[in-house]
Design an enzyme around this catalytic site. Sequence first.
Site, PDB file in Angstrom:
ATOM      1  N   THR A   1       0.853  -1.198   0.000  1.00  0.00           N
ATOM      2  CA  THR A   1       0.000   0.000   0.000  1.00  0.00           C
ATOM      3  C   THR A   1       0.884   1.242   0.000  1.00  0.00           C
ATOM      4  OG1 THR A   1      -1.776  -1.157   1.132  1.00  0.00           O
ATOM      5  CG2 THR A   1      -1.780   1.239   1.306  1.00  0.00           C
ATOM      6  N   ASN A  44      -5.421 -10.029  -7.731  1.00  0.00           N
ATOM      7  CA  ASN A  44      -5.660 -10.631  -6.406  1.00  0.00           C
ATOM      8  C   ASN A  44      -7.013 -11.330  -6.300  1.00  0.00           C
ATOM      9  OD1 ASN A  44      -6.020  -7.676  -6.685  1.00  0.00           O
ATOM     10  ND2 ASN A  44      -7.145  -7.848  -4.766  1.00  0.00           N
ATOM     11  N   GLN A  91       0.821 -10.156  -5.962  1.00  0.00           N
ATOM     12  CA  GLN A  91       0.271 -11.515  -6.032  1.00  0.00           C
ATOM     13  C   GLN A  91       1.151 -12.452  -6.860  1.00  0.00           C
ATOM     14  OE1 GLN A  91      -2.099 -12.657  -4.177  1.00  0.00           O
ATOM     15  NE2 GLN A  91      -2.957 -10.752  -3.387  1.00  0.00           N
ATOM     16  N   ALA A 122       5.630  -8.638   1.712  1.00  0.00           N
ATOM     17  CA  ALA A 122       6.152  -9.909   2.239  1.00  0.00           C
ATOM     18  C   ALA A 122       5.059 -10.891   2.637  1.00  0.00           C
ATOM     19  CB  ALA A 122       7.051  -9.625   3.440  1.00  0.00           C
ATOM     20  N   HIS A 123       3.962 -10.376   3.219  1.00  0.00           N
ATOM     21  CA  HIS A 123       2.985 -11.304   3.805  1.00  0.00           C
ATOM     22  C   HIS A 123       2.197 -12.109   2.777  1.00  0.00           C
ATOM     23  CE1 HIS A 123      -0.955  -8.957   3.533  1.00  0.00           C
ATOM     24  NE2 HIS A 123      -0.069  -8.073   3.116  1.00  0.00           N
ATOM     25  N   THR A 175      13.354   4.624  10.548  1.00  0.00           N
ATOM     26  CA  THR A 175      14.328   3.554  10.807  1.00  0.00           C
ATOM     27  C   THR A 175      13.837   2.236  10.218  1.00  0.00           C
ATOM     28  OG1 THR A 175      14.897   4.684  12.846  1.00  0.00           O
ATOM     29  CG2 THR A 175      15.607   2.380  12.668  1.00  0.00           C
ATOM     30  N   CYS A 221      -9.642  -6.401   1.298  1.00  0.00           N
ATOM     31  CA  CYS A 221      -9.815  -4.981   1.601  1.00  0.00           C
ATOM     32  C   CYS A 221     -11.211  -4.494   1.271  1.00  0.00           C
ATOM     33  CB  CYS A 221      -8.807  -4.154   0.826  1.00  0.00           C
ATOM     34  SG  CYS A 221      -7.152  -4.751   1.045  1.00  0.00           S
TER      35      CYS A 221
END
Length: 384
Positions: free
Chosen positions: A70, A149, A177, A197-198, A234, A323
Amino acid sequence: MIYFDYNATAPVMREAREAWLDATEKITGNPSSPHQIGGRAGTALREAREKLAHFLGCHPADIIWTSGATEANNMVLHHFAQALDPAKRDEVWISAIEHPCVHESAKHYFGKRTRLIPVTHDGVIDLDWLTAELADARPGLVGIMAANNETGVIQPWREALAICRQYKVPFFSDAVQWLGKMPAKGLGECDFLSGAAHKFGGPRGVGFLKVPHKSHVTPLLLGGKQEQGRRAGTENVPIIVSMLAALEAREKQLTRSEHILRGVWRENFEKQLLHKLPGSTVVGAAAPRLWNTVSALMPDGGQQRWLTKLDKAGFAVSTGSACTTGKEEPSHVLAAMGFKPAEAYRVLRFSSGWETTEADWDALANALTKVHAEVRHAKAQAIA
Ligand code: PLP
């Protein structure tokens, strides 16, 4: 529960979990700090960048770590809103089936100067449209996702990239995806590329944006000079290390072509579905699709009824994009493919993953048959 919602988020892979634990224990410093402890964090970050660049086929300096796709996708649209000359009133062209984080940011930054690239009934972007329109006009940016997706339909991003190169138009692809489900090789050719990553077995809340080599990118987040001044804040080194451990594990599995066999299990499931539930259809059936996804138009009943009953029966499935679940409007992806709202409300998405077995698919087919009988019974009672 049997999990059929990998396109929403995938379980964290063992390799990713171990890498995160190890890095959390050993890499305690801030990668920007000048001492040895900071230096170790900086080295881990550099190695992760090199690994990702190797998988994508780009320069390590082209990668900016983000909190997910996002943010990465917002960054692209934000950057172009700053970079393009407002006097020229340049447009951005994005596919009609992009994720809401691309649609909404395009709408936010470009308003009516956003044009939607149409898709066929099978959910593939119309390359002829793109070629014909580019012959007449030059948008500031073209954005086409690598795979959708909701439907799993694979987009011809390589071809679209080649067309955009011909007309010297920057090309952006949301590869969320695709990554982890298909080999990453070649994606780095895209000028801008995002990932999270997820979706491939890494932790939530981390992703990246790949940008053109040595380009200036206007930061979305202002503050420190991290990421060469392109993204302040960071860096969370352990989750970045963990993300690369997941991608590395998935890339290894993909080289063994195990996804080909998984694609066969998915096809067998589709055959069972069409046979056991007359009146059901597979969305985008004629198009190339990710091996893990089935978007199915169910013969009867609303999505919510199916979801609740399947949930009770032990199957986690979805209606499409996580979403948009709970929203009143039908899916914009299905609308762009020409489905009527009444049809779109009957679509379920089953998205499997690397831990899904053939038996899981069979169990889902059987559960759907049972639930269908219940849905029909409830409908008949309502009519009576
Ligand atoms: N792009 C696509 C194609 C997605 O499927 C998703 C998540 O569903 C996103 C972007 C947003 O990713 P995240 O929620 O990790 O920021």
